[in-house]
Scaffold this motif. Structure first.
Motif, mmCIF file in Angstrom:
data_model
loop_
_atom_site.group_PDB
_atom_site.id
_atom_site.type_symbol
_atom_site.label_atom_id
_atom_site.label_comp_id
_atom_site.label_asym_id
_atom_site.label_seq_id
_atom_site.Cartn_x
_atom_site.Cartn_y
_atom_site.Cartn_z
ATOM 1 N N ALA A 128 0.834 -1.205 0.000
ATOM 2 C CA ALA A 128 0.000 0.000 0.000
ATOM 3 C C ALA A 128 0.868 1.254 0.000
ATOM 4 C CB ALA A 128 -0.933 -0.016 1.212
ATOM 5 N N ALA A 129 1.921 1.256 0.808
ATOM 6 C CA ALA A 129 2.828 2.410 0.843
ATOM 7 C C ALA A 129 3.528 2.593 -0.506
ATOM 8 C CB ALA A 129 3.857 2.234 1.951
ATOM 9 N N GLU A 130 3.910 1.503 -1.126
ATOM 10 C CA GLU A 130 4.563 1.563 -2.437
ATOM 11 C C GLU A 130 3.609 2.119 -3.496
ATOM 12 O OE1 GLU A 130 6.628 -1.521 -5.573
ATOM 13 O OE2 GLU A 130 6.612 -2.045 -3.452
ATOM 14 N N THR A 131 2.337 1.768 -3.400
ATOM 15 C CA THR A 131 1.337 2.295 -4.330
ATOM 16 C C THR A 131 1.276 3.810 -4.234
ATOM 17 O OG1 THR A 131 0.024 0.288 -4.187
ATOM 18 C CG2 THR A 131 -1.121 2.264 -4.944
ATOM 19 N N LEU A 132 1.203 4.332 -3.010
ATOM 20 C CA LEU A 132 1.160 5.782 -2.829
ATOM 21 C C LEU A 132 2.432 6.451 -3.333
ATOM 22 C CD1 LEU A 132 -0.506 6.052 0.686
ATOM 23 C CD2 LEU A 132 -1.539 6.485 -1.551
ATOM 24 N N GLU A 133 3.555 5.802 -3.106
ATOM 25 C CA GLU A 133 4.834 6.349 -3.567
ATOM 26 C C GLU A 133 4.895 6.401 -5.086
ATOM 27 O OE1 GLU A 133 9.437 4.878 -3.545
ATOM 28 O OE2 GLU A 133 8.309 4.634 -1.677
ATOM 29 N N LEU A 134 4.420 5.355 -5.742
ATOM 30 C CA LEU A 134 4.430 5.323 -7.209
ATOM 31 C C LEU A 134 3.506 6.378 -7.809
ATOM 32 C CD1 LEU A 134 4.430 1.485 -7.909
ATOM 33 C CD2 LEU A 134 6.243 3.097 -8.450
ATOM 34 N N LEU A 135 2.381 6.621 -7.172
ATOM 35 C CA LEU A 135 1.440 7.602 -7.688
ATOM 36 C C LEU A 135 1.939 9.020 -7.514
ATOM 37 C CD1 LEU A 135 -1.926 6.049 -6.557
ATOM 38 C CD2 LEU A 135 -1.077 6.257 -8.883
ATOM 39 N N GLY A 136 2.691 9.269 -6.482
ATOM 40 C CA GLY A 136 3.205 10.608 -6.230
ATOM 41 C C GLY A 136 2.067 11.604 -6.131
ATOM 42 N N ASP A 137 2.116 12.646 -6.942
ATOM 43 C CA ASP A 137 1.092 13.692 -6.913
ATOM 44 C C ASP A 137 -0.054 13.417 -7.865
ATOM 45 O OD1 ASP A 137 2.593 15.053 -5.079
ATOM 46 O OD2 ASP A 137 3.682 16.202 -6.589
ATOM 47 N N GLU A 138 -0.046 12.273 -8.535
ATOM 48 C CA GLU A 138 -1.050 11.960 -9.567
ATOM 49 C C GLU A 138 -2.482 11.985 -9.023
ATOM 50 O OE1 GLU A 138 -1.650 10.837 -13.631
ATOM 51 O OE2 GLU A 138 0.219 11.240 -12.618
ATOM 52 N N VAL A 139 -2.772 11.164 -8.013
ATOM 53 C CA VAL A 139 -4.126 11.078 -7.458
ATOM 54 C C VAL A 139 -4.010 11.004 -5.933
ATOM 55 C CG1 VAL A 139 -6.363 9.953 -7.763
ATOM 56 C CG2 VAL A 139 -4.571 9.536 -9.422
ATOM 57 N N PRO A 140 -3.429 12.006 -5.290
ATOM 58 C CA PRO A 140 -3.105 11.843 -3.869
ATOM 59 C C PRO A 140 -4.311 11.673 -2.960
ATOM 60 C CG PRO A 140 -2.712 14.094 -4.566
ATOM 61 C CD PRO A 140 -3.047 13.300 -5.801
ATOM 62 N N GLY A 141 -5.359 12.466 -3.126
ATOM 63 C CA GLY A 141 -6.498 12.381 -2.223
ATOM 64 C C GLY A 141 -7.225 11.060 -2.322
ATOM 65 N N GLU A 142 -7.556 10.670 -3.528
ATOM 66 C CA GLU A 142 -8.290 9.422 -3.742
ATOM 67 C C GLU A 142 -7.444 8.221 -3.338
ATOM 68 O OE1 GLU A 142 -10.493 7.068 -7.400
ATOM 69 O OE2 GLU A 142 -9.582 9.006 -7.750
ATOM 70 N N ALA A 143 -6.172 8.233 -3.693
ATOM 71 C CA ALA A 143 -5.297 7.112 -3.365
ATOM 72 C C ALA A 143 -5.129 6.993 -1.864
ATOM 73 C CB ALA A 143 -3.940 7.299 -4.049
ATOM 74 N N ALA A 144 -4.886 8.113 -1.196
ATOM 75 C CA ALA A 144 -4.697 8.088 0.249
ATOM 76 C C ALA A 144 -5.962 7.605 0.951
ATOM 77 C CB ALA A 144 -4.298 9.478 0.750
ATOM 78 N N ALA A 145 -7.125 8.037 0.462
ATOM 79 C CA ALA A 145 -8.388 7.622 1.081
ATOM 80 C C ALA A 145 -8.612 6.121 0.920
ATOM 81 C CB ALA A 145 -9.554 8.403 0.471
ATOM 82 N N LEU A 146 -8.336 5.586 -0.271
ATOM 83 C CA LEU A 146 -8.516 4.156 -0.501
ATOM 84 C C LEU A 146 -7.556 3.341 0.354
ATOM 85 C CD1 LEU A 146 -9.798 1.749 -1.998
ATOM 86 C CD2 LEU A 146 -8.036 2.053 -3.748
ATOM 87 N N VAL A 147 -6.291 3.736 0.380
ATOM 88 C CA VAL A 147 -5.297 2.998 1.165
ATOM 89 C C VAL A 147 -5.637 3.071 2.650
ATOM 90 C CG1 VAL A 147 -2.866 2.974 1.860
ATOM 91 C CG2 VAL A 147 -3.470 3.170 -0.557
ATOM 92 N N ALA A 148 -6.033 4.242 3.124
ATOM 93 C CA ALA A 148 -6.395 4.377 4.544
ATOM 94 C C ALA A 148 -7.595 3.500 4.882
ATOM 95 C CB ALA A 148 -6.690 5.844 4.869
#
Length: 167
Positions: A128-148
């Motif tokens: 999950a952390a690697e997913t957020l790292e790969l996305l970077g600034d691409e989809v931060p809000g949606e990605a962070a919400a899904l991972v959380a």
């Protein structure tokens, strides 16, 4: 002899007799001088991003699982028909845990239950952390919400399992 209009590919004069002044545009086209309504491209892009995010999350978690289980990259679980974009977070997590269990079945010698759970949890969180790292600034809000939400559901299940084991 046949009517010459039948053989012509040109437009037919409207009943009113005024060529080019049809009251209704053909085939739902907007009247002249008006722009066609633009499709809502954001909604399609967001749905596509949500689906891509879920696929990326799944692939990163399973890649980390293979790595921690010391399986080579050719070890894969079967892909079933999934409606990833329509799944709840609980269903997504359930599929991830199921796929991790299928990979665990390939480990020789088999892992003990506690070691298996520890490695699955580590693979889930690091994937999950690697997913957020790969996305970077691409989809931060949606990605962070899904991972959380995914990690919160996982923590809830772990607490529930621990409570069932004790009680």
């Amino acid at each position: 002899m046949a009517d010459p209009l039948v053989h012509s590919a040109g437009p037919v004069t409207p009943l009113g007799g005024f060529p080019g002044r049809s009251p209704q545009p053909p085939h739902g086209e907007p009247p002249r001088g008006q722009l066609a309504p633009q499709p809502n491209g954001d909604q399609v892009r967001v749905q596509g991003a949500a689906l891509s995010l879920r696929r990326l999350l799944r692939e990163r978690v399973l890649a980390r699982t293979r790595q921690l289980f010391a399986l080579d990259d050719v070890a894969h679980v079967p892909e079933f028909a999934e409606a990833l974009e329509a799944e709840s977070v609980a269903e997504l997590l359930g599929r991830l845990l199921s796929a991790q269990n299928q990979l665990a079945a390939l480990v020789r010698p088999p892992l003990g239950a506690q070691r298996l759970r520890d490695l699955q949890a580590e693979a889930l969180t690091s994937g999950a952390a690697e997913t957020l790292e790969l996305l970077g600034d691409e989809v931060p809000g949606e990605a962070a919400a899904l991972v959380a939400a995914l990690l919160a559901e996982f923590a809830r299940r772990v607490r529930s399992h621990a409570a069932d084991a004790v009680g």
